[in-house]
Design a protein around this motif. Structure first.
Motif, PDB file in Angstrom:
ATOM      1  N   PHE A 174       0.845  -1.180   0.009  1.00 33.38           N
ATOM      2  CA  PHE A 174       0.136  -0.278  -0.257  1.00 33.38           C
ATOM      3  C   PHE A 174       1.097   0.897   0.127  1.00 33.38           C
ATOM      4  O   PHE A 174       1.793   1.332   0.504  1.00 33.38           O
ATOM      5  CB  PHE A 174      -0.404  -0.124   1.373  1.00 33.38           C
ATOM      6  N   TYR A 175       0.629   2.344  -0.688  1.00 33.83           N
ATOM      7  CA  TYR A 175       1.138   3.322  -1.005  1.00 33.83           C
ATOM      8  C   TYR A 175       0.221   4.650  -1.206  1.00 33.83           C
ATOM      9  O   TYR A 175      -0.772   4.585  -2.377  1.00 33.83           O
ATOM     10  CB  TYR A 175       2.506   3.018  -2.255  1.00 33.83           C
ATOM     11  N   ALA A 176       0.088   5.322  -0.392  1.00 34.26           N
ATOM     12  CA  ALA A 176      -0.162   6.720  -0.338  1.00 34.26           C
ATOM     13  C   ALA A 176       0.237   8.187  -0.603  1.00 34.26           C
ATOM     14  O   ALA A 176       2.011   7.866   0.083  1.00 34.26           O
ATOM     15  CB  ALA A 176      -1.721   6.982   0.672  1.00 34.26           C
ATOM     16  N   GLY A 177       0.629   8.684  -1.639  1.00 29.26           N
ATOM     17  CA  GLY A 177       1.335   9.847  -1.236  1.00 29.26           C
ATOM     18  C   GLY A 177       0.885  11.046  -2.385  1.00 29.26           C
ATOM     19  O   GLY A 177      -0.289  10.857  -2.948  1.00 29.26           O
ATOM     20  N   TYR A 178       1.718  11.900  -2.615  1.00 30.91           N
ATOM     21  CA  TYR A 178       1.133  13.089  -3.124  1.00 30.91           C
ATOM     22  C   TYR A 178       3.176  13.705  -3.679  1.00 30.91           C
ATOM     23  O   TYR A 178       3.582  13.679  -2.869  1.00 30.91           O
ATOM     24  CB  TYR A 178       0.752  14.877  -2.606  1.00 30.91           C
ATOM     25  N   PRO A 179       2.808  14.150  -4.942  1.00 32.82           N
ATOM     26  CA  PRO A 179       3.666  14.428  -5.347  1.00 32.82           C
ATOM     27  C   PRO A 179       5.045  15.671  -5.485  1.00 32.82           C
ATOM     28  O   PRO A 179       4.331  16.058  -5.041  1.00 32.82           O
ATOM     29  CB  PRO A 179       3.475  14.187  -6.844  1.00 32.82           C
ATOM     30  N   ILE A 180       5.380  15.952  -4.471  1.00 34.80           N
ATOM     31  CA  ILE A 180       7.153  16.864  -4.257  1.00 34.80           C
ATOM     32  C   ILE A 180       8.171  16.710  -4.642  1.00 34.80           C
ATOM     33  O   ILE A 180       8.840  15.695  -4.564  1.00 34.80           O
ATOM     34  CB  ILE A 180       6.490  17.117  -3.022  1.00 34.80           C
ATOM     35  N   THR A 181       8.840  17.576  -5.321  1.00 30.97           N
ATOM     36  CA  THR A 181      10.112  17.912  -5.337  1.00 30.97           C
ATOM     37  C   THR A 181      11.251  17.519  -4.071  1.00 30.97           C
ATOM     38  O   THR A 181      10.446  18.823  -3.619  1.00 30.97           O
ATOM     39  CB  THR A 181      10.510  18.249  -6.364  1.00 30.97           C
ATOM     40  N   PRO A 182      12.248  16.987  -4.057  1.00 30.48           N
ATOM     41  CA  PRO A 182      12.521  15.469  -5.274  1.00 30.48           C
ATOM     42  C   PRO A 182      12.392  14.145  -4.422  1.00 30.48           C
ATOM     43  O   PRO A 182      13.200  13.835  -4.792  1.00 30.48           O
ATOM     44  CB  PRO A 182      14.369  16.625  -4.766  1.00 30.48           C
ATOM     45  N   SER A 183      11.233  13.890  -4.432  1.00 32.78           N
ATOM     46  CA  SER A 183      10.869  12.769  -3.953  1.00 32.78           C
ATOM     47  C   SER A 183       9.846  12.055  -5.330  1.00 32.78           C
ATOM     48  O   SER A 183       8.916  10.704  -5.167  1.00 32.78           O
ATOM     49  CB  SER A 183       9.903  12.586  -2.679  1.00 32.78           C
ATOM     50  N   THR A 184       9.100  12.790  -5.672  1.00 31.34           N
ATOM     51  CA  THR A 184       8.531  11.957  -6.966  1.00 31.34           C
ATOM     52  C   THR A 184       9.000  11.216  -7.767  1.00 31.34           C
ATOM     53  O   THR A 184       7.597  10.061  -8.056  1.00 31.34           O
ATOM     54  CB  THR A 184       8.069  13.222  -7.611  1.00 31.34           C
ATOM     55  N   GLU A 185      10.019  11.024  -7.990  1.00 35.56           N
ATOM     56  CA  GLU A 185      10.470   9.080  -8.823  1.00 35.56           C
ATOM     57  C   GLU A 185       9.973   7.859  -7.888  1.00 35.56           C
ATOM     58  O   GLU A 185       9.789   7.375  -8.361  1.00 35.56           O
ATOM     59  CB  GLU A 185      11.301   9.283  -8.746  1.00 35.56           C
ATOM     60  N   GLN A 225      -2.829   8.628  -5.122  1.00 35.33           N
ATOM     61  CA  GLN A 225      -2.241   9.862  -5.066  1.00 35.33           C
ATOM     62  C   GLN A 225      -3.495  10.827  -4.203  1.00 35.33           C
ATOM     63  O   GLN A 225      -5.031  10.672  -4.265  1.00 35.33           O
ATOM     64  CB  GLN A 225      -2.286  10.445  -6.357  1.00 35.33           C
ATOM     65  N   MET A 226      -3.916  11.071  -3.172  1.00 37.57           N
ATOM     66  CA  MET A 226      -3.808  11.930  -2.295  1.00 37.57           C
ATOM     67  C   MET A 226      -4.145  13.205  -2.730  1.00 37.57           C
ATOM     68  O   MET A 226      -3.612  13.792  -3.432  1.00 37.57           O
ATOM     69  CB  MET A 226      -3.333  11.358  -0.546  1.00 37.57           C
ATOM     70  N   GLU A 227      -4.840  14.118  -2.200  1.00 36.26           N
ATOM     71  CA  GLU A 227      -4.747  15.330  -2.336  1.00 36.26           C
ATOM     72  C   GLU A 227      -3.965  16.262  -1.298  1.00 36.26           C
ATOM     73  O   GLU A 227      -3.751  17.457  -1.966  1.00 36.26           O
ATOM     74  CB  GLU A 227      -6.190  16.256  -1.539  1.00 36.26           C
ATOM     75  N   ASP A 228      -3.273  15.642  -0.615  1.00 35.70           N
ATOM     76  CA  ASP A 228      -2.469  16.180   0.764  1.00 35.70           C
ATOM     77  C   ASP A 228      -1.164  14.820   1.184  1.00 35.70           C
ATOM     78  O   ASP A 228      -1.891  14.027   1.054  1.00 35.70           O
ATOM     79  CB  ASP A 228      -2.421  17.007   0.315  1.00 35.70           C
ATOM     80  N   GLU A 229      -0.160  16.310   2.213  1.00 35.22           N
ATOM     81  CA  GLU A 229       0.368  14.977   2.297  1.00 35.22           C
ATOM     82  C   GLU A 229      -0.736  14.671   3.618  1.00 35.22           C
ATOM     83  O   GLU A 229      -0.120  13.574   4.557  1.00 35.22           O
ATOM     84  CB  GLU A 229       1.410  15.536   3.299  1.00 35.22           C
ATOM     85  N   ILE A 230      -0.569  15.295   4.777  1.00 34.92           N
ATOM     86  CA  ILE A 230      -2.156  15.089   5.438  1.00 34.92           C
ATOM     87  C   ILE A 230      -2.455  13.812   4.982  1.00 34.92           C
ATOM     88  O   ILE A 230      -3.050  13.361   5.974  1.00 34.92           O
ATOM     89  CB  ILE A 230      -2.887  15.872   6.309  1.00 34.92           C
ATOM     90  N   ALA A 231      -3.580  14.376   4.529  1.00 35.96           N
ATOM     91  CA  ALA A 231      -4.291  13.043   3.771  1.00 35.96           C
ATOM     92  C   ALA A 231      -3.530  11.780   3.570  1.00 35.96           C
ATOM     93  O   ALA A 231      -4.042  10.351   4.128  1.00 35.96           O
ATOM     94  CB  ALA A 231      -4.600  13.027   2.770  1.00 35.96           C
ATOM     95  N   SER A 232      -2.215  11.936   2.587  1.00 36.75           N
ATOM     96  CA  SER A 232      -0.926  10.668   2.885  1.00 36.75           C
ATOM     97  C   SER A 232      -1.051   9.801   3.869  1.00 36.75           C
ATOM     98  O   SER A 232      -1.243   8.422   3.450  1.00 36.75           O
ATOM     99  CB  SER A 232      -0.754  10.856   1.863  1.00 36.75           C
ATOM    100  N   MET A 233      -0.956  10.513   4.547  1.00 34.21           N
ATOM    101  CA  MET A 233      -0.255  10.022   5.973  1.00 34.21           C
ATOM    102  C   MET A 233      -1.271   9.191   6.730  1.00 34.21           C
ATOM    103  O   MET A 233      -1.114   8.470   7.350  1.00 34.21           O
ATOM    104  CB  MET A 233       0.840  10.743   7.069  1.00 34.21           C
ATOM    105  N   GLY A 234      -2.636   9.467   6.735  1.00 37.73           N
ATOM    106  CA  GLY A 234      -3.714   9.203   7.565  1.00 37.73           C
ATOM    107  C   GLY A 234      -3.597   7.464   6.259  1.00 37.73           C
ATOM    108  O   GLY A 234      -4.849   7.033   7.471  1.00 37.73           O
ATOM    109  N   ALA A 235      -3.926   8.084   5.270  1.00 37.71           N
ATOM    110  CA  ALA A 235      -4.135   6.555   4.511  1.00 37.71           C
ATOM    111  C   ALA A 235      -3.363   5.693   4.564  1.00 37.71           C
ATOM    112  O   ALA A 235      -3.320   4.182   4.445  1.00 37.71           O
ATOM    113  CB  ALA A 235      -3.961   7.266   3.693  1.00 37.71           C
ATOM    114  N   ILE A 236      -1.670   5.814   5.374  1.00 36.36           N
ATOM    115  CA  ILE A 236      -0.422   4.717   4.864  1.00 36.36           C
ATOM    116  C   ILE A 236      -1.245   4.249   6.529  1.00 36.36           C
ATOM    117  O   ILE A 236      -0.707   2.730   7.032  1.00 36.36           O
ATOM    118  CB  ILE A 236      -0.021   5.079   4.968  1.00 36.36           C
ATOM    119  N   VAL A 237      -1.763   5.183   7.556  1.00 38.18           N
ATOM    120  CA  VAL A 237      -1.767   4.608   8.742  1.00 38.18           C
ATOM    121  C   VAL A 237      -2.976   3.805   9.264  1.00 38.18           C
ATOM    122  O   VAL A 237      -2.771   3.025   9.711  1.00 38.18           O
ATOM    123  CB  VAL A 237      -2.578   5.643   9.746  1.00 38.18           C
ATOM    124  N   GLY A 238      -4.140   3.987   8.652  1.00 40.83           N
ATOM    125  CA  GLY A 238      -4.999   2.939   8.456  1.00 40.83           C
ATOM    126  C   GLY A 238      -5.405   1.852   7.378  1.00 40.83           C
ATOM    127  O   GLY A 238      -5.470   0.584   7.883  1.00 40.83           O
TER     128      GLY A 238
END
Length: 380
Positions: A30-41, A60-73
């Motif tokens: 499971f991966y949830a994230g939001y693209p941001i330089t320089p980690s996007t690859e 792909q989540m709407e932001d990093e807050i949601a991304s973190m919540g998604a991986i915890v869940g």
């Protein structure tokens, strides 16, 4: 992923690509994230590769807050889960990192550091998030922070990060810099059957006897997936062994002490370092990330000039590898700490030094790497 060479599992890869490869080998589904330089690859590789794996989920989540919540869940539901970001996104994740610490959710968070604060230098290297990785979320909490200085280590330390997360039931942060993330070099991808993979402990008692946050000899409670018949209650409030909120001093103290003890008592397993030419060194360089590569060459050049220099590369940043550093401060005439910040890891070195030797710092915050010549100049 990259052009294959002569050996069967040898490829050229970027650091970010190697992190994604390591996550897949470690069993990430499971991966949830939001693209941001320089980690996007990292996100791009996971978006391509993960859905092709059995039960693999990429969002792909709407932001990093949601991304973190998604991986915890996802972790609470039984998945091995990861996200990746850079400084600004890492800032947004802090509240949910604290929640992950409180519910003891095994997740992996990759932070590819860039210059800051704020949006700073989006495409330039930095090591400015070191103390934030340890203390960014509020309240007392234990956490594991790892690093990598080569592309091979990006793969290897990602596997270590997942194993530590599962073994100690804790968030693990993999902290690398932009140079390491975008360096491309030859690595060896191990066969999956040769990779040691750890998974969280499952209950050995029936559901009616199960205590979700029970104390154990290791301090790590069993963690069944939600929906498997075991009652789980997850809250960000301080809780008792059943997971329900409590403010009783004895229960609060017991819960907090256990969460620290489960990591503290296993320092020898967690505190990873590499030693180079330290056997007879009287000048030691302590470095991490891409700066360790510059330091490696600087040490070799110093040896050619007759200086007894050595290098300690930190692969674990926190819990800080005190035994390895303290040994050097007691026998070396100087310890040099080069880093791309104003002096964040050098604070830890000075803390354990206690005046035993000279601690010299080399600091850059201009978006440029620290060169071997800068470190060599400090040695000689």
């Amino acid at each position: 992923m990259a052009q294959r060479k002569r050996k069967r599992n040898e490829v050229f890869a970027q650091g970010n690509e190697a992190i994604a490869e390591g996550a897949l080998l470690a069993g990430c589904t499971f991966y949830a994230g939001y693209p941001i330089t320089p980690s996007t690859e990292i996100m791009e590789v996971m978006a391509t590769r993960l859905p092709a794996h059995e039960n693999g989920v990429f969002i792909q989540m709407e932001d990093e807050i949601a991304s973190m919540g998604a991986i915890v869940g996802a972790s609470l539901a039984g998945r091995k889960a990861m996200t990746a970001t850079s400084g600004p996104g890492f800032s947004l994740m802090q509240e949910h990192i604290g929640y992950a610490c409180m519910v003891e959710a095994p997740v992996v968070i990759v932070n590819v550091m860039r210059g800051g604060p704020s949006t700073g230098l989006p495409t330039s290297p930095s090591q400015g998030d070191v103390q934030m990785a340890r203390w960014g979320t509020h309240g007392d909490h234990s956490i594991i922070v790892l690093s990598a200085s080569t592309v091979q280590e990006c793969l290897d330390m990602t596997i270590v990060a997942f194993n530590f997360a599962e073994k100690y039931r804790t968030p693990v942060i993999l902290l690398i810099d932009e140079v390491t993330a975008h360096t491309r070099e030859k690595i060896e991808i191990p066969d999956a059957k040769d990779v040691e993979i750890l998974s969280r402990v499952q209950p050995s008692v029936p559901p009616e006897w199960f205590k979700p946050f029970a104390d154990t000899a290791r301090g790590v409670a069993a963690m069944p997936p939600i929906g498997t018949g075991y009652r789980m209650h997850y809250t960000g409030l301080t809780h008792d062994v059943m997971g329900f909120p409590t403010s009783r001093p004895d229960e609060v103290n017991e819960a907090m002490s256990r969460m620290f003890r489960k990591i503290d008592q296993f320092y020898p397993d967690i505190q990873l370092v590499d030693e180079y030419m330290l056997e007879d060194a009287d000048i030691a360089v302590v470095a991490y990330g891409s700066v360790a590569r510059s330091a490696h060459l600087a040490v070799e050049q110093a040896r050619e000039r007759g200086y007894k220099a050595g290098l300690l590369t930190l692969k674990t940043l926190f819990p800080f590898p005190r035994p390895a550093v303290e040994k050097l401060t007691k026998r070396c005439t100087a310890v040099i700490v080069p880093e791309m910040n104003m002096g964040q890891m050098s604070r830890e070195v000075k803390r354990v030094n206690s005046g035993s030797t000279r601690v010299k710092t080399i600091n850059r915050v201009d978006g440029q790497i620290i060169s071997p010549s800068e470190i060599l100049k400090a040695i000689v």
